[in-house]
Design a protein around this motif. Structure first.
Motif, PDB file in Angstrom:
ATOM      1  N   ASP A 362     -38.205 -37.370  28.261  1.00 19.71           N
ATOM      2  CA  ASP A 362     -37.673 -36.910  29.550  1.00 19.71           C
ATOM      3  C   ASP A 362     -38.483 -35.721  30.032  1.00 19.71           C
ATOM      4  N   TRP A 363     -38.874 -35.760  31.325  1.00 21.03           N
ATOM      5  CA  TRP A 363     -39.696 -34.679  31.852  1.00 21.03           C
ATOM      6  C   TRP A 363     -38.983 -33.322  31.806  1.00 21.03           C
ATOM      7  N   GLN A 364     -37.665 -33.349  31.928  1.00 19.71           N
ATOM      8  CA  GLN A 364     -36.924 -32.086  31.877  1.00 19.71           C
ATOM      9  C   GLN A 364     -36.995 -31.458  30.479  1.00 19.71           C
ATOM     10  N   ASP A 365     -36.993 -32.287  29.432  1.00 24.87           N
ATOM     11  CA  ASP A 365     -37.160 -31.759  28.084  1.00 24.87           C
ATOM     12  C   ASP A 365     -38.552 -31.158  27.903  1.00 24.87           C
ATOM     13  N   GLU A 366     -39.538 -31.861  28.484  1.00 24.49           N
ATOM     14  CA  GLU A 366     -40.896 -31.335  28.402  1.00 24.49           C
ATOM     15  C   GLU A 366     -41.030 -30.019  29.154  1.00 24.49           C
ATOM     16  N   LEU A 367     -40.395 -29.931  30.311  1.00 24.20           N
ATOM     17  CA  LEU A 367     -40.431 -28.710  31.109  1.00 24.20           C
ATOM     18  C   LEU A 367     -39.794 -27.553  30.346  1.00 24.20           C
ATOM     19  N   ASN A 368     -38.634 -27.781  29.773  1.00 27.22           N
ATOM     20  CA  ASN A 368     -37.942 -26.713  29.039  1.00 27.22           C
ATOM     21  C   ASN A 368     -38.750 -26.261  27.821  1.00 27.22           C
ATOM     22  N   ASP A 369     -39.366 -27.241  27.158  1.00 28.11           N
ATOM     23  CA  ASP A 369     -40.187 -26.877  26.007  1.00 28.11           C
ATOM     24  C   ASP A 369     -41.381 -26.039  26.443  1.00 28.11           C
ATOM     25  N   TYR A 370     -41.973 -26.405  27.572  1.00 27.81           N
ATOM     26  CA  TYR A 370     -43.120 -25.640  28.059  1.00 27.81           C
ATOM     27  C   TYR A 370     -42.698 -24.213  28.415  1.00 27.81           C
ATOM     28  N   LEU A 371     -41.560 -24.086  29.109  1.00 27.83           N
ATOM     29  CA  LEU A 371     -41.095 -22.765  29.536  1.00 27.83           C
ATOM     30  C   LEU A 371     -40.792 -21.867  28.331  1.00 27.83           C
ATOM     31  N   ASP A 372     -40.338 -22.453  27.234  1.00 26.52           N
ATOM     32  CA  ASP A 372     -39.935 -21.665  26.068  1.00 26.52           C
ATOM     33  C   ASP A 372     -41.053 -21.496  25.034  1.00 26.52           C
ATOM     34  N   ASN A 373     -41.865 -22.551  24.843  1.00 25.62           N
ATOM     35  CA  ASN A 373     -42.815 -22.526  23.739  1.00 25.62           C
ATOM     36  C   ASN A 373     -44.228 -22.978  24.090  1.00 25.62           C
ATOM     37  N   SER A 374     -44.339 -24.144  24.688  1.00 22.22           N
ATOM     38  CA  SER A 374     -45.652 -24.779  24.806  1.00 22.22           C
ATOM     39  C   SER A 374     -46.614 -24.025  25.715  1.00 22.22           C
ATOM     40  N   TYR A 375     -46.098 -23.140  26.580  1.00 27.03           N
ATOM     41  CA  TYR A 375     -47.003 -22.348  27.420  1.00 27.03           C
ATOM     42  C   TYR A 375     -47.936 -21.498  26.548  1.00 27.03           C
ATOM     43  N   LYS A 376     -47.491 -21.211  25.321  1.00 27.31           N
ATOM     44  CA  LYS A 376     -48.293 -20.381  24.420  1.00 27.31           C
ATOM     45  C   LYS A 376     -49.594 -21.079  24.025  1.00 27.31           C
ATOM     46  N   ILE A 377     -49.626 -22.420  24.123  1.00 24.85           N
ATOM     47  CA  ILE A 377     -50.870 -23.153  23.859  1.00 24.85           C
ATOM     48  C   ILE A 377     -51.954 -22.677  24.814  1.00 24.85           C
ATOM     49  N   ASP A 378     -51.603 -22.575  26.081  1.00 26.73           N
ATOM     50  CA  ASP A 378     -52.564 -22.124  27.090  1.00 26.73           C
ATOM     51  C   ASP A 378     -52.992 -20.672  26.830  1.00 26.73           C
ATOM     52  N   THR A 379     -52.016 -19.848  26.386  1.00 28.92           N
ATOM     53  CA  THR A 379     -52.336 -18.444  26.097  1.00 28.92           C
ATOM     54  C   THR A 379     -53.331 -18.338  24.948  1.00 28.92           C
ATOM     55  N   ILE A 380     -53.060 -19.082  23.890  1.00 32.22           N
ATOM     56  CA  ILE A 380     -53.941 -19.027  22.723  1.00 32.22           C
ATOM     57  C   ILE A 380     -55.347 -19.504  23.081  1.00 32.22           C
ATOM     58  N   TYR A 381     -55.436 -20.566  23.852  1.00 33.25           N
ATOM     59  CA  TYR A 381     -56.759 -21.073  24.240  1.00 33.25           C
ATOM     60  C   TYR A 381     -57.498 -20.055  25.113  1.00 33.25           C
ATOM     61  N   ARG A 382     -56.766 -19.459  26.038  1.00 35.42           N
ATOM     62  CA  ARG A 382     -57.396 -18.446  26.907  1.00 35.42           C
ATOM     63  C   ARG A 382     -57.923 -17.268  26.092  1.00 35.42           C
ATOM     64  N   LYS A 383     -57.135 -16.813  25.136  1.00 41.47           N
ATOM     65  CA  LYS A 383     -57.558 -15.659  24.345  1.00 41.47           C
ATOM     66  C   LYS A 383     -58.697 -16.020  23.398  1.00 41.47           C
ATOM     67  N   SER A 384     -58.736 -17.259  22.946  1.00 42.24           N
ATOM     68  CA  SER A 384     -59.856 -17.682  22.104  1.00 42.24           C
ATOM     69  C   SER A 384     -61.157 -17.662  22.901  1.00 42.24           C
ATOM     70  N   LEU A 385     -61.091 -18.082  24.164  1.00 37.86           N
ATOM     71  CA  LEU A 385     -62.284 -18.054  25.018  1.00 37.86           C
ATOM     72  C   LEU A 385     -62.739 -16.619  25.285  1.00 37.86           C
ATOM     73  N   LEU A 386     -61.766 -15.731  25.509  1.00 41.98           N
ATOM     74  CA  LEU A 386     -62.096 -14.329  25.760  1.00 41.98           C
ATOM     75  C   LEU A 386     -62.776 -13.708  24.540  1.00 41.98           C
ATOM     76  N   ALA A 387     -62.219 -13.969  23.360  1.00 46.72           N
ATOM     77  CA  ALA A 387     -62.819 -13.427  22.138  1.00 46.72           C
ATOM     78  C   ALA A 387     -64.227 -13.989  21.937  1.00 46.72           C
ATOM     79  N   TYR A 388     -64.408 -15.263  22.216  1.00 44.66           N
ATOM     80  CA  TYR A 388     -65.708 -15.908  22.024  1.00 44.66           C
ATOM     81  C   TYR A 388     -66.774 -15.286  22.928  1.00 44.66           C
ATOM     82  N   THR A 389     -66.398 -14.991  24.155  1.00 46.70           N
ATOM     83  CA  THR A 389     -67.367 -14.401  25.092  1.00 46.70           C
ATOM     84  C   THR A 389     -67.797 -13.001  24.645  1.00 46.70           C
ATOM     85  N   ASN A 390     -67.001 -12.346  23.780  1.00 49.67           N
ATOM     86  CA  ASN A 390     -67.341 -10.996  23.310  1.00 49.67           C
ATOM     87  C   ASN A 390     -68.141 -11.008  22.016  1.00 49.67           C
ATOM     88  N   ILE A 391     -68.377 -12.190  21.455  1.00 53.93           N
ATOM     89  CA  ILE A 391     -69.182 -12.291  20.246  1.00 53.93           C
ATOM     90  C   ILE A 391     -70.655 -12.213  20.630  1.00 53.93           C
TER      91      ILE A 391
END
Length: 489
Positions: A362-391
């Motif tokens: 159900d899309w609503q379950d996916e939405l709630n999961d994203y709002l609570d947890n899965s958005y962190k996937i995007d955060t982790i990927y963004r921060k990995s790119l930032l760290a990589y650019t500083n190497i």
């Protein structure tokens, strides 16, 4: 010939008579016999009494019979031993004068009589007025048993001769053509310096002692303590007995803003000259995290961490995160070589590869999961790119970067989008969640001033991070909400 000018002698004698009735001057070399009368003529209200070696009792009677006047008692002979000197009791409440420059210097330095031999021994150092002034400035009564400390403190300008500060100053002068070592040798206090230093660190003074070897022993002793004495036997001769003082010195040296550059140079030199890379490279990464004194240890640990990445699989995932956290949490500055971005990149990369998108119907379950947890996937990927650019040098990390790019795009993002597209129905979205109703829901009925900021492509996960940062300010109360729009968005 006199060692001081007549004017200086007269001035000194007059200062003595300010508080004394009698001043005794023993001149066993009879250097002033020819000019003593001239000197006495310039003394204020003072009579000259010329004592004779075999007439001490007569001299005493003569002086006591005239208690109204002040007397300079000039004795052109060696001062008798106390048991043979009838004038001892008078000397006790009088002043002794000598025209020996050493005696004058002793008083200028405000040292007691028992330091006269010390002043004579180091007359080459005390010959200059500026050096005497430095000695007085840095002298401490605690130096009494080893007065050479005063000379060393004055040369290095070290308050109370703090051993840690002293050695840092000497090290900062370099291993070759060291200015302080040269001056110590010139004024004959080099042996004292080495005895003080080696006594502080618990080592023997021998023919091999030199500054470079001492620094190596200090670093190796500290390293042995960090590794619980797990160093090869060839390093046993480096160990110093006073390990607590070794730790205090290294901690102050490493954390000193003033001497940071010199600490880094010493650390790198010891690492290179003693070939510690070969000694430590076979140790487990968890053991190496205990080492805090060599910046180069980061490269050994990072190589071991990179080896734990096998495609999309991470070996010893929990241990990898623990190792990285320990290295990032070191209070000492271990990142002078710029290795902090590497640790952060590997941590975010490992976290990302350990994530999966939950399967929902159900899309609503996916939405709630994203709002609570899965958005962190995007955060982790963004921060990995930032760290990589500083190497600075990415050669060892480019394969991991390609792996997380593929994993994020092909696995995590595609799985999420596919589920959303298969289950989402715009008709099922409540009116209060539709972006097109933003004005009606949040602006129209508000009577206070409202500021609306439009930011293109401000992702939800970035907004969440901003919310957390603003919430850390006690003056603000934050409430975050979301809205849903039609595709593309």
């Amino acid at each position: 010939m006199p060692t001081l000018t007549t004017d200086k002698i007269i001035a000194k004698l007059n200062s003595y008579f300010t508080d004394n009735q009698y001043v005794f001057w023993y001149d066993d070399k009879q250097e002033f016999k020819d000019i003593i009368d001239s000197i006495a003529q310039h003394l204020s209200s003072v009579k000259l009494y010329k004592a004779q070696a075999n007439q001490q009792f007569k001299s005493k009677i003569d002086l006591l019979n005239d208690s109204e006047h002040k007397y300079l008692i000039y004795a052109p002979y060696k001062r008798p031993a106390i048991q043979e000197n009838y004038l001892t009791d008078m000397e006790h409440y009088s002043k002794l004068f000598t025209a020996d420059a050493t005696q004058i210097i002793l008083e200028e330095l405000q040292l007691p009589e028992n330091q006269l031999l010390f002043v004579k021994k180091y007359n080459s150092y005390f010959g200059a007025k500026t050096r005497r002034a430095d000695f007085v400035k840095y002298w401490s009564d605690t130096f009494d048993k080893t007065p050479e400390k005063g000379i060393i403190a004055a040369i290095t300008k070290t308050e109370k001769l703090d051993m840690n500060e002293l050695l840092m100053k000497v090290i900062a002068a370099g291993y070759v053509n060291n200015h302080y070592i040269f001056i110590f040798s010139k004024y004959d206090v080099l042996d004292t310096f080495w005895k003080l230093v080696m006594n502080y660190f618990g080592g023997e003074v021998d023919s091999e002692v030199d500054l470079k070897y001492l620094v190596e022993r200090i670093f190796i002793t500290y390293l042995a303590n960090e590794l619980n004495d797990k160093l090869p036997d060839r390093f046993k001769n480096y160990y110093l007995k006073q390990s607590d003082n070794v730790q205090i010195f290294i901690d102050r040296f490493a954390d000193s803003n003033k001497y940071q550059q010199y600490y880094d140079n010493c650390s790198s030199t010891v690492w290179r000259d003693l070939n510690l890379n070969t000694v430590l490279k076979h140790e487990p990464a968890m053991i190496l995290t205990k080492i805090s004194i060599f910046e180069e240890i980061n490269h050994l640990i990072l190589a071991k961490l990179v080896a734990k990445f096998d495609g999309k699989r991470i070996t010893d995932y929990e241990q990898l995160l623990e190792i990285i956290d320990q290295m990032l949490d070191h209070t000492r500055n271990n990142f002078n070589g710029g290795t902090e971005p590497e640790y952060k990149f590997l941590r975010y990369a490992a976290e990302l590869l350990n994530l999966k998108v939950p399967m929902v119907d159900d899309w609503q379950d996916e939405l709630n999961d994203y709002l609570d947890n899965s958005y962190k996937i995007d955060t982790i990927y963004r921060k990995s790119l930032l760290a990589y650019t500083n190497i600075i040098d990415t050669d060892n990390y480019i394969d991991i970067k390609k792996t997380i790019d593929r994993y994020y795009g092909n696995i995590l993002l595609n799985s999420s989008v596919k589920q959303w597209n298969e289950t989402f129905d715009l008709k099922e979205v409540p009116v209060k969640l539709k972006q097109e109703r933003f004005y009606h829901n949040y602006v129209r009925d508000v009577r206070e001033r409202v500021v609306v900021i439009f930011s293109d492509a401000l992702r939800y996960e970035v907004a969440k991070e901003l919310e957390e940062e603003l919430n850390s300010d006690d003056r603000l109360t934050m409430k975050m909400n979301h809205a849903i729009t039609v595709l593309p968005s």
